[in-house]
Design a protein around this motif. Structure first.
Motif, PDB file in Angstrom:
ATOM      1  N   VAL A 226     -36.407  79.904  -8.015  1.00 35.48           N
ATOM      2  CA  VAL A 226     -36.840  80.894  -9.068  1.00 35.48           C
ATOM      3  C   VAL A 226     -36.479  80.685 -10.608  1.00 35.48           C
ATOM      4  CG1 VAL A 226     -37.387  82.358  -7.490  1.00 35.48           C
ATOM      5  CG2 VAL A 226     -35.235  82.651  -8.513  1.00 35.48           C
ATOM      6  N   ALA A 227     -35.769  79.622 -10.655  1.00 37.43           N
ATOM      7  CA  ALA A 227     -34.874  79.446 -12.039  1.00 37.43           C
ATOM      8  C   ALA A 227     -35.886  79.381 -13.118  1.00 37.43           C
ATOM      9  CB  ALA A 227     -33.980  78.149 -12.127  1.00 37.43           C
TER      10      ALA A 227
ATOM     11  N   SER B 185     -50.114  80.142 -12.821  1.00 29.83           N
ATOM     12  CA  SER B 185     -49.013  80.568 -13.450  1.00 29.83           C
ATOM     13  C   SER B 185     -47.696  80.028 -12.714  1.00 29.83           C
ATOM     14  CB  SER B 185     -48.979  82.017 -13.412  1.00 29.83           C
ATOM     15  OG  SER B 185     -48.377  82.562 -12.186  1.00 29.83           O
ATOM     16  N   GLY B 186     -46.750  79.763 -13.527  1.00 35.04           N
ATOM     17  CA  GLY B 186     -45.303  79.329 -12.682  1.00 35.04           C
ATOM     18  C   GLY B 186     -44.991  80.011 -11.496  1.00 35.04           C
TER      19      GLY B 186
ATOM     20  N   ASN C   6     -41.657  87.779 -11.703  1.00 33.45           N
ATOM     21  CA  ASN C   6     -42.071  86.447 -11.066  1.00 33.45           C
ATOM     22  C   ASN C   6     -41.006  86.174 -10.049  1.00 33.45           C
ATOM     23  OD1 ASN C   6     -44.941  85.852 -10.950  1.00 33.45           O
ATOM     24  ND2 ASN C   6     -44.523  85.328 -13.195  1.00 33.45           N
ATOM     25  N   ALA C   7     -39.879  85.841 -10.598  1.00 30.17           N
ATOM     26  CA  ALA C   7     -38.705  85.517  -9.665  1.00 30.17           C
ATOM     27  C   ALA C   7     -38.467  86.527  -8.677  1.00 30.17           C
ATOM     28  CB  ALA C   7     -37.370  85.533 -10.736  1.00 30.17           C
ATOM     29  N   GLY C   8     -38.775  87.729  -8.999  1.00 30.09           N
ATOM     30  CA  GLY C   8     -38.480  88.848  -7.745  1.00 30.09           C
ATOM     31  C   GLY C   8     -39.406  88.478  -6.749  1.00 30.09           C
ATOM     32  N   THR C   9     -40.790  88.443  -7.153  1.00 32.97           N
ATOM     33  CA  THR C   9     -41.783  88.419  -6.162  1.00 32.97           C
ATOM     34  C   THR C   9     -41.771  87.201  -5.458  1.00 32.97           C
ATOM     35  OG1 THR C   9     -43.089  88.979  -8.157  1.00 32.97           O
ATOM     36  CG2 THR C   9     -44.530  88.483  -6.216  1.00 32.97           C
TER      37      THR C   9
ATOM     38  N   ARG D  30     -45.474  79.754  -5.446  1.00 36.52           N
ATOM     39  CA  ARG D  30     -46.038  80.158  -4.177  1.00 36.52           C
ATOM     40  C   ARG D  30     -46.905  79.359  -3.431  1.00 36.52           C
ATOM     41  NH1 ARG D  30     -48.055  85.200  -6.766  1.00 36.52           N
ATOM     42  NH2 ARG D  30     -49.282  85.733  -5.085  1.00 36.52           N
ATOM     43  N   VAL D  31     -47.582  78.474  -4.246  1.00 35.10           N
ATOM     44  CA  VAL D  31     -48.439  77.343  -3.540  1.00 35.10           C
ATOM     45  C   VAL D  31     -47.423  76.393  -2.861  1.00 35.10           C
ATOM     46  CG1 VAL D  31     -50.020  75.495  -3.796  1.00 35.10           C
ATOM     47  CG2 VAL D  31     -50.162  77.744  -4.988  1.00 35.10           C
ATOM     48  N   ALA D  32     -46.256  75.913  -3.874  1.00 30.71           N
ATOM     49  CA  ALA D  32     -45.252  75.130  -3.071  1.00 30.71           C
ATOM     50  C   ALA D  32     -44.623  75.597  -2.059  1.00 30.71           C
ATOM     51  CB  ALA D  32     -44.271  75.067  -4.442  1.00 30.71           C
TER      52      ALA D  32
END
Ligand code: ATP
Ligand code: MG
Lengths: 260, 537
Positions: free
Chosen positions: A179-180, A153-154, A186-189, A159-161
């Motif tokens: 996070v845009a 997922s995005g 997900n942005a928060g995480t 996170r991998v990046a």
């Protein structure tokens, strides 16, 4: 390692033009070591361009950029490459290589530290692989190490990046709207993870963000850009939301007409 | 047999991705189309007249072909052991030629791609080398190399390799130009060196497309390597030609059937390879990795085996470079004077053969292709039969068809026209069928809904939709046919090939250089022209 200088990034009169467009127009900026600076501004105000000038992904048109002790504006290619190994960059579009596994993508972060090109897992030493796995573990994706990056997922991809960037062992982290492209949850995480990691590793961070609330919650200092010029530069302590929103005021021309 | 994949062929994976582009205004397009039709018609009639093509010859020829077929049946395989040896040799030549071409093409592609080239001048030079390799027919390379390094497989392998660089280099470079720059920038931002950025940021993105192109090229080279023996460059072609010369047609058919079996096996294998390597399943990363490993290791083993079997010392690839250069140097300065009028006549004949064969190919391919398209064909059985016929035709090299027609209608350009015309249906028919299967079915339903019959559906809903791709493919066919008609002369089927072959045989290298230069210019101009026309319509 010698003690890091007190300022991690200095720019003086930084100008960057693309043809006739002036994307960054005489920006002076100073970022202290360990500081977390958030760049704010409308779309097209020059945030990404400024970040890219800091690690030489864009050559500057005029002015000075000093990162660590390296004068980026007049660094030779080899010097730039050496500097980049110390500077992590997180992209809005993650920029993973979709066909490769997460582990292979993270290993790319170590390219600046080894000699010569690498292709495929076999060309990496066991030590590097262990290190990459540890970084994946830290961002909570060790189980996905063998999975192709484009199947995640995005949020997971970002996170991998981030793990790829950590693999570099950077002292300075530049993040361009990390996070845009993610949904709010997900942005928060991802943002939490990014900031926690940076604090644990005592990284200096320059990050562009569109979410003012995230910026107010995390930043030590806020810098606002409008039309390539710096229009705000202050510590985040006690700043009011209204003051920050002023950065987003539309550009006004001499006659006072609003320019869209 | 040899050439670049035209837009939208089933060729290498994903290279024909349509790009948004601004189309020229409609009235302009119409004018171009009308002019194109007029010029095409005029050229066809002129070629017809020039070659004194007459249906009577063909009718007489039918008898001859029937007799010929009678003498081919039943096919025999005289010496199975030797035939198998030769088939293996041919297969390995194709593989080795493609591998060497790949090794040459990868660096060339990086130099030729807009986004990886060190300098625009280098880019132009690299593109020039690639275009040159494509424009010189494989058999021309073979003729010259056989003279330079002697009869045998080495000349054949190098000829295949050099000509293949024309296609591989171009498609590899195109793939590089289509990459996503983001990951590359990310690799650069880690402080990796120039080479590491290319290897880690670019190569992983292009590998699937490169593999697709490679597999496709092996397939093409197998067809070419069958006929390289005609000029002494190794493989089964020499034995094939001897049995044709000695009129043992049954033995010739035996060999052709053995080749067809290998070609069919290759077709299946390449579908399998594409499926395994290019459509990876997200759920089985380990299986995909294993597949890649097996493919890579298999290829490496096969290459080593090919060197051993063909008795080529891998070092000769390097040490023979001076020979190749020396051979090329003997071609300059080109001497246009030697045969004078005869040369220009042969060039005109070559062009006329290409034009007429293309016109005939178009006329035959459209009905056949439409019959073969599932969406149009009146009956599925008919569709399968048409597909099968086209596949069979496609697997017979044009030069073999030319030999058959020379036997049927005698020496001369008519045999060449027939061979290339028939050969065209294997190529264009398939493209027409593919295009007709990809059309939007909405208009078909609409015509049916207003009560339209089969013919009305065909003319109102199908043809208008396949027209653009038909024009593009036809131009491309012309390009291919003209290139092929330059070598037909080797078996006496007309055109400039005979003079070229004779010139090299009699060591008249400067004259051969002149012919090669003319062929290059013709092919280059046609390619440019058809590229321009395709952009207009
Ligand atoms: N590579 C480039 N070539 C030409 N112009 C560019 C390039 N990159 C940026 N620009 C121009 O520079 C200006 C600033 O762009 P930049 O991407 O830095 O803005 P930004 O603040 O990051 O915007 P966003 O919030 O949309 O990402 C814009 O006018 C943009 O069009
Ligand atoms: Mg931006």
């Amino acid at each position: 390692m010698s003690a890091p200088p007190a300022t991690a990034v200095t720019t003086r009169g930084l100008v960057k033009r693309f043809g006739t467009t002036t994307a960054v127009d005489g920006v002076d900026l100073e970022v202290r070591t360990g500081e977390l600076v958030v760049l704010l501004g409308l779309s097209g105000s020059g945030k990404s361009t400024l970040l890219r000038c800091l690690n030489g992904l864009h050559p500057v048109t005029a002015g000075e950029v000093v990162v660590d002790t390296v004068a980026v504006h007049r660094a030779r290619p080899a010097e730039l490459r050496r500097l980049r190994t110390d500077v992590g960059f997180v992209f809005q579009q993650f920029n993973l290589i979709g066909r490769l596994t997460c582990l292979e993508n993270v290993l790319i972060g170590a390219l600046g530290r080894v000699r010569g090109p690498r292709y495929g897992l076999l060309t990496w030493s066991a030590r590097h692989k262990r290190e990459a796995l540890a970084h994946l573990d830290r961002i909570g994706l060790a189980d996905q190490a063998d999975q192709r990056a484009d199947t995640l997922s995005g949020g997971q991809q970002q996170r991998v990046a981030l793990a790829r960037t950590l693999m570099q062992g950077p002292r300075l982290l530049l993040a361009d709207e990390p996070v845009a492209s993610l949904d709010p949850e997900n942005a928060g995480t991802v943002m939490d993870l990014l900031l926690r990691v940076c604090r644990e590793d005592r990284l200096t961070v320059v990050c562009t963000l569109h979410q003012v609330d995230l910026a107010l919650g995390w930043a030590h200092r806020l810098v606002g850009l409008r039309g390539g010029r710096k229009v705000l530069d202050r510590t985040a302590d006690g700043v009011s939301r209204a003051e920050v929103m002023e950065v987003y005021r539309r550009l006004e021309t001499a006659t006072g007409m609003a320019v869209a | 047999m040899n050439a670049l994949a035209p837009p939208r062929v089933s060729g290498p994976g994903g290279t024909g991705r349509p790009r948004p582009r601004s189309r020229p205004p409609l009235s302009w397009r119409r004018r171009v189309l009308v002019t194109l039709g007029g010029v095409g018609l005029f050229a066809t009639v002129a070629s017809w007249w020039y070659l004194e093509f007459s249906p009577a010859v063909l009718l007489d020829g039918t008898d001859a072909v029937a007799r010929l077929v009678g003498r081919m049946l039943p096919p025999v395989v005289d010496d199975p052991g030797r035939t198998v040896d030769l088939v293996v040799e041919t297969l390995l030549m194709a593989l080795l030629g493609t591998v060497i071409a790949t090794v040459l093409s990868v660096p060339l592609a990086f130099l030729a791609a807009r986004n990886t080239t060190p300098h625009p001048v280098v880019q132009a030079a690299a593109r020039g080398v690639i275009t040159f390799c494509r424009a010189v027919p494989d058999l021309v390379f073979a003729i010259v190399l056989v003279r330079a390094m002697g009869i045998g497989v080495l000349a054949g392998v190098l000829a295949l390799a050099l000509h293949s660089v024309g296609m591989l280099g171009k498609l590899f470079a195109d793939a590089i130009e289509e990459i996503d720059e983001g990951p590359r920038e990310a690799v650069r931002s880690t402080g990796a060196g120039r080479l590491a950025v290319l290897v880690s940021g670019v190569v992983p993105q292009v590998v699937p497309s490169w593999i697709g192109t490679f597999v496709y090229r092996v397939d093409i080279n197998l067809r070419i390597s069958v006929v390289l023996g005609f000029v002494g460059a190794g493989g089964i072609g020499f034995a094939l030609q001897s049995s044709l010369r000695s009129l043992s047609y049954d033995a010739a058919l035996g060999m052709v059937l053995a080749i067809l079996a290998v070609l069919a096996a290759m077709e299946v294998a390449s579908v399998g390879v594409r499926h395994l390597l290019l459509q990876p399943s997200a759920r089985h990363p380990r299986r995909d990795r294993a597949a890649r490993w097996i493919f890579g290791a298999g290829l490496l083993l096969a290459t080593g085996f090919a060197f051993a079997w063909l008795r080529i010392d891998p070092l000769t690839m390097v040490t023979s470079a001076p020979d190749v250069v020396a051979a090329a140097m003997r071609l300059v300065p080109p001497d246009f004077g030697l045969v004078g009028g005869q040369l220009w006549e042969a060039v005109l004949q070559t062009l006329a053969i290409g034009v007429l064969a293309t016109a005939g190919g178009i006329v035959m391919s459209i009905p056949l292709g439409l019959l073969a398209a599932r969406t149009v064909s009146p009956h599925p059985v008919l569709a399968w039969a048409a597909r099968g016929l086209m596949l069979a035709v496609r697997s017979v090299p044009e030069l073999i068809l030319a030999v058959v027609f020379v036997a049927a209608v005698g020496l001369g350009p008519v045999a060449g026209v027939c061979a290339l015309g028939i050969g065209s249906i294997g190529f264009l028919g398939k493209l027409v069928a593919d295009a007709a299967e990809e059309i939007d079915l909405g208009p078909v339903e609409a015509v049916r809904a207003v009560g339209g019959g089969w013919w009305q559906v065909l003319f109102s809903a199908v043809l208008p939709q396949v027209m653009p791709s038909l024009i593009g493919s036809s131009l491309y066919l012309l390009d291919v046919n003209i290139r092929h008609s330059t070598v037909l002369g080797i078996v006496g089927a007309g055109g400039v090939g005979f003079l070229l072959y004779e010139a090299v045989r009699t060591l008249n290298f400067e004259f051969a250089g002149a012919i090669i230069l003319i062929v290059f210019v013709i092919v280059y101009v046609i390619e440019r022209l058809s590229g321009w026309i395709r952009a207009q319509v």
